[in-house]
Design a protein around this motif. Structure first.
Motif, short mmCIF file in Angstrom:
data_model
loop_
_atom_site.label_atom_id
_atom_site.label_comp_id
_atom_site.label_asym_id
_atom_site.label_seq_id
_atom_site.Cartn_x
_atom_site.Cartn_y
_atom_site.Cartn_z
N UNK A 29 0.90 -1.23 0.00
CA UNK A 29 0.05 -0.08 0.02
C UNK A 29 0.91 1.30 0.13
N UNK A 30 0.47 2.21 -0.79
CA UNK A 30 1.16 3.39 -0.66
C UNK A 30 1.03 4.24 0.46
N UNK A 31 2.39 4.51 1.10
CA UNK A 31 2.31 5.02 2.47
C UNK A 31 1.93 6.61 2.49
N UNK A 32 1.52 7.31 3.48
CA UNK A 32 1.01 8.84 3.19
C UNK A 32 2.31 9.60 3.48
N UNK A 33 3.30 9.11 4.33
CA UNK A 33 4.42 9.97 4.44
C UNK A 33 5.57 9.95 3.30
N UNK A 34 6.05 11.06 3.24
CA UNK A 34 7.00 11.11 2.26
C UNK A 34 6.77 10.88 0.82
N UNK A 35 5.57 11.49 0.26
CA UNK A 35 5.13 10.80 -1.09
C UNK A 35 5.64 12.10 -1.75
N UNK B 78 10.38 5.52 -11.80
CA UNK B 78 10.64 6.46 -12.96
C UNK B 78 9.61 6.21 -14.17
N UNK B 79 8.85 6.82 -14.62
CA UNK B 79 8.04 6.23 -15.58
C UNK B 79 6.62 7.04 -15.53
N UNK B 80 5.71 6.61 -16.39
CA UNK B 80 4.40 7.50 -16.34
C UNK B 80 3.71 7.04 -14.96
N UNK B 81 3.15 8.24 -14.22
CA UNK B 81 2.58 7.75 -13.03
C UNK B 81 1.04 7.41 -13.29
N UNK B 82 0.48 6.22 -13.05
CA UNK B 82 -0.94 6.01 -13.05
C UNK B 82 -1.78 7.10 -12.63
N UNK B 83 -2.98 7.20 -13.07
CA UNK B 83 -4.02 8.15 -12.81
C UNK B 83 -4.52 8.07 -11.29
N UNK B 84 -4.49 6.77 -11.08
CA UNK B 84 -5.00 6.36 -9.70
C UNK B 84 -4.01 6.53 -8.58
N UNK B 85 -2.89 6.69 -8.67
CA UNK B 85 -1.85 6.57 -7.78
C UNK B 85 -2.07 7.72 -6.75
N UNK B 86 -2.19 7.16 -5.61
CA UNK B 86 -2.18 8.22 -4.22
C UNK B 86 -2.17 7.27 -3.16
N UNK B 87 -1.72 7.98 -2.12
CA UNK B 87 -1.58 7.29 -0.78
C UNK B 87 -2.89 6.52 -0.63
N UNK C 121 8.00 9.21 -9.16
CA UNK C 121 7.50 9.15 -7.82
C UNK C 121 8.38 8.59 -6.82
N UNK C 122 8.38 8.91 -5.71
CA UNK C 122 9.25 8.57 -4.76
C UNK C 122 8.27 8.14 -3.40
N UNK C 123 8.08 7.07 -2.90
CA UNK C 123 7.07 6.98 -1.89
C UNK C 123 7.38 5.60 -1.01
N UNK C 124 7.02 5.58 -0.10
CA UNK C 124 7.25 4.28 1.02
C UNK C 124 6.01 3.13 0.40
N UNK D 104 4.91 0.59 -12.52
CA UNK D 104 4.19 0.74 -11.42
C UNK D 104 2.55 0.74 -11.85
N UNK D 105 1.93 -0.40 -10.89
CA UNK D 105 0.65 -0.40 -11.39
C UNK D 105 -0.36 -0.30 -10.30
N UNK D 106 -1.44 0.53 -10.53
CA UNK D 106 -2.40 0.70 -9.43
C UNK D 106 -3.24 -0.82 -9.44
N UNK D 107 -3.53 -1.20 -8.51
CA UNK D 107 -4.33 -2.61 -8.45
C UNK D 107 -5.76 -1.96 -8.55
#
Lengths: 678, 141
Positions: free
Chosen positions: B55-61, B86-95, B70-73, B116-119
């Protein structure tokens, strides 16, 4: 309550299909054609009931009857009429209903095409098809009910997944399902025939036509699916080796092998075990694919999610495997070859080689698809295999199979004279060599690509040489002009020339696949208005980003100019669309196609109100050759099925009758195939 | 029977060739598929190319769609993995979203991802036209 009518139709289909199965069994057991006539009527009733169910679901979608779960999940008021129709098969239950309907209609058509006098002999094959219909009826009634009514009353639907809102998606699923359903027929004819101790050339002739029909549907379905993925999914490719794609490729590979093996068994009396095995395998792989993608055992981007439907298909799969294994074992005497395959350079020898290679491709694809399951069981962590595996294993085998096509026009049953072979190989080798040399001149260096580039030229040259030879011989014997002779020669053997046309299509597709995968280039850049990126020697300028509102979606659109300083600058507009009813944004790619390459541009992100935009541009060489090749494959298959157009030539109608008596007496067509029936 | 022997020999050669291709092919396509906890627990997957889900963490996104990074936990139930993508960030990507990343662990302990794929658990989550348009407008602004 319209749903009740649908459920009632499905219940009636269960009864009718089960009854037709019993009637077939009685006919086979008692040798009574009367039971077959009854079975035939029941089969039509089954097909009718499934069509009623389809009609009810279509009506519910049309009227947006959101009380039906299926309608609420797959439609909304913004859908145009065509896409309301497509929503019929965009979900699990609807697509299974479509498959069931096609299967039942094919069964009924097959039963009616069987003459009344011979119906009795077809008890077991028709019984097998009736059993498959019964399976689907039970599945739909109990496992995947399209007429389930939701507990609450939703006021609006969730709409159709926007990526499915494309005309290719309206016709792609029915084509695939027609292919899957169609392969049940050769399975039933061959394995059912073996079960009733009949396995002869007449049956194989019928099985051959049905195999070609099923193959045509599956080929067209796969090609359209790939094309849709290319223009709609926006990742730049058309094939990702995803489990759902593999699930359609595996039966296509074995089905292609079956298509080529049946005539060899029929005319030459060899490879009968292969024919039976391939017929069984192709049908079973259609089911395996469905099981994989609908049971949730494999994760896939297109999978339908976990559902009990998988268990039903597992039962069907097991039943089909046990049945075919048993009949092939019990009928092993019937499958014994009348003679050996003496020479590898004979029609039967090359067919055997192609069978081995196609089955190896199917096996490797299956292994790769199921690898996460195997590794999850054997190791502590699951391992999946990426495209690297398939490119490494399946591609070389595919090129090997395609190479075998080059000598196809030269082959006859039995060994070929080495002089004929050497002379016959001159045109294809020369043409293939020139094509490869031309590719080198144009800048290609990859050896794999050069082999693939040589292929269509070699196939075309071999085909042309064979046609010229036949036409000249015909013209000399009959006195017809060259064009009249050409028309008559080609019309005299649709199967042969349709097959060669399809081979040419495979050649074009192979070079297209090689070009687009080996020679593609890809640039991603973040551009400010007025900024440019360069790809393949052409500049693309980012002019502005703007918002567009159209039916059912809001889009961000990048306005770009290709070749801004060239003689003919063109504007392209890739978009990202936000559909009112979906979570995901959908890429709308801008594609500019020429015979040499596709320029494929996607908008992948932006900053603020258009201060900058991230643009991905690709050059995919020769991509249009794939679609052209697929078109030729379908055209070749259709031509093979089409009846003779010109009247059968009679010797007395020839402008000139040659002096030699045997030439006028015999059919002067230079048939390269000695037809011997087993 | 001679022809049967030939068929067997021919078949054996093809099977051997296919087997060779399959074994080497498995080597080049081999990707572990693990969750964050398994990955950080130093299993066979660590150090090789792997697909890791969490799961994408809320901190340090740190997210930059236009710069394609994108750099994230990536957070699991017991552990966290720092991801540099590095690459295209999917639309749904968020913490808070479930995502899958594919790549390899760098020397600095940061996971370098190129996929990077969003489930997509909810393709059909309807939120009404107004919400939709608002979101589209927001992302344009």
């Amino acid at each position: 309550m319209i749903a009740v009518v649908g459920s009632f139709a499905l219940a009636a289909a269960v009864i009718a299909s089960t009854a037709s199965m019993v009637a077939c069994a009685l006919a086979a057991r008692l040798g009574d054609a009367g039971w077959m006539v009854r079975a035939r009527g029941l089969m039509s009733a089954t097909a009718l009931m499934f069509m009623v169910a389809m009609g009810v679901l279509a009506a519910a979608l049309w009227r947006l009857d959101f009380q039906l779960e299926y309608v609420a999940d797959h439609a909304d008021a913004s859908l145009s009429p065509a896409f309301r129709l497509a929503a019929l098969w965009s979900g699990q239950q609807g697509s299974l209903l479509l498959w069931a309907t096609i299967a039942a209609v094919m069964t009924a058509v097959f039963a009616w095409m069987t003459g009344r006098a011979r119906l009795r002999d077809w008890g077991v094959p028709l019984g097998v098809l009736a059993a498959i219909n019964a399976f689907f009826a039970v599945l739909l009634l109990f496992g995947a009910d399209p007429f389930a009514v939701s507990a609450g009353l939703p006021m609006q639907g969730r709409g159709l997944n926007p990526q499915l809102q494309h005309w290719a998606m309206i016709i792609h699923p029915p084509l695939l399902f027609a292919g899957y359903a169609g392969f049940a027929v050769p399975f039933a004819i061959i394995c059912g025939g073996l079960g009733s101790r009949r396995f002869d050339a007449d049956q194989l002739a019928i099985a051959q036509r049905w195999t070609l029909v099923a193959w045509l549907f599956l080929t067209a379905g796969i090609a359209l699916g790939a094309w849709w993925a290319y223009v709609e999914l926006g990742w730049g490719g058309y094939w990702a080796w995803d489990p759902v794609e593999n699930a359609s490729l595996i039966p296509w590979l074995t089905g292609t092998a079956l298509l080529h093996t049946i005539p060899v068994s029929r005319h030459r009396g060899v490879l009968k075990g292969w024919t039976a095995g391939l017929a069984a395998a192709t049908f079973i792989f259609c089911i395996v694919g469905t099981y994989i993608t609908r049971s949730g055992v494999i994760e896939s981007v297109h999978a339908f999610g976990r559902s009990p439907v998988g268990n039903y298909f597992l039962v069907l799969l097991t039943a089909a495997a046990v049945f075919s294994g048993w009949v092939m074992f019990a009928g092993r005497e019937r499958l014994r070859a009348q003679r050996g395959v003496d020479s590898p350079l004979s029609r039967e020898g090359v067919t055997l080689l192609a069978d081995l290679l196609l089955v190896a491709m199917a096996g490797a694809t299956l292994l790769g698809t199921l690898f996460p399951v195997f590794s999850g069981a054997a190791l502590t962590t699951a391992v999946s295999v990426g495209p690297g595996f398939y490119n490494r294993v399946v591609s070389p085998l595919g090129i090997a199979v395609a190479t075998a096509m080059v000598i196809a026009p030269l082959l006859v049953y039995g060994p070929i004279a080495s002089r004929t072979l050497k002379l016959g190989l001159i045109p294809p080798v020369a043409a293939g060599g020139s094509a490869a040399a031309m590719a080198v001149v144009l800048g290609a260096r990859s050896p794999t690509f050069l082999i693939c580039a040589a292929l269509p030229a070699a196939v075309l040259a071999g085909l042309a040489a064979s046609i010229v030879d036949s036409v000249v011989t015909y013209a000399r014997h009959t006195g017809f002009g060259i064009s009249a002779s050409a028309a008559r020669v080609i019309d005299s053997n649709h199967r042969r020339y349709g097959g060669h046309l399809a081979h040419l299509g495979v050649g074009l597709a192979v070079v297209g696949i090689a070009g687009s995968s080996l020679l593609s280039s890809n640039v991603t850049a973040t551009l400010e208005p007025g900024g440019e990126l360069e790809i393949g020697g052409r500049a693309i300028r980012f002019d502005q980003l703007r918002e567009v509102r159209a039916g059912g979606y809001t889009a961000a659109e990048a306005v770009l100019t290709v070749d801004p300083r060239g003689p003919a600058p063109t504007v392209i507009r890739p978009q990202r669309r936000f559909y009112d009813n979906a979570m995901d944004a959908v890429a709308e790619v801008a594609i500019r196609t020429t015979w040499r390459e596709d320029l494929y541009v996607a908008l992948i992100g932006w900053e603020g109100a258009g201060q900058s935009a991230a643009i991905q541009a690709r050059i995919n060489p020769l991509t249009v050759w794939i679609w052209a090749g697929a078109g030729l494959m379908v055209a070749g298959g259709l031509f093979s099925l089409a009846p003779r157009i010109l009247p059968r030539p009679r010797p007395e109608s020839f402008p000139k009758i040659e002096a030699s008596p045997e030439a006028s007496a015999a059919d002067p067509l230079p048939h390269p195939l000695p037809v011997s029936r087993p | 029977m001679r022809s049967i022997r030939k068929q067997i020999i021919g078949g054996a050669i093809i099977i051997a060739a296919v087997g060779y291709l399959a074994v080497t092919g498995l080597g080049s396509g081999w990707v572990y598929y693990v969750d964050v906890d398994q990955y950080t627990a130093q299993t066979a997957a660590t150090g090789r190319r792997a697909r890791v889900f969490g799961v994408v963490g809320g901190n340090a996104l740190e997210l930059n769609r236009a710069n394609l990074s994108a750099r994230f936990d990536l957070v699991g139930s017991t552990s966290t993995l720092r991801v540099d993508y590095h690459g295209a960030v999917p639309e749904l990507f968020q913490s808070g979203r479930q995502v899958v990343v594919e790549g390899q662990l760098g020397a600095d302990g940061v996971f370098n991802a190129d996929v990077l794929l969003t489930k997509c658990s909810s393709k059909y989550e309807g939120h009404g036209r107004a919400a939709r348009e608002a979101r589209a407008a927001e992302s344009l602004r």
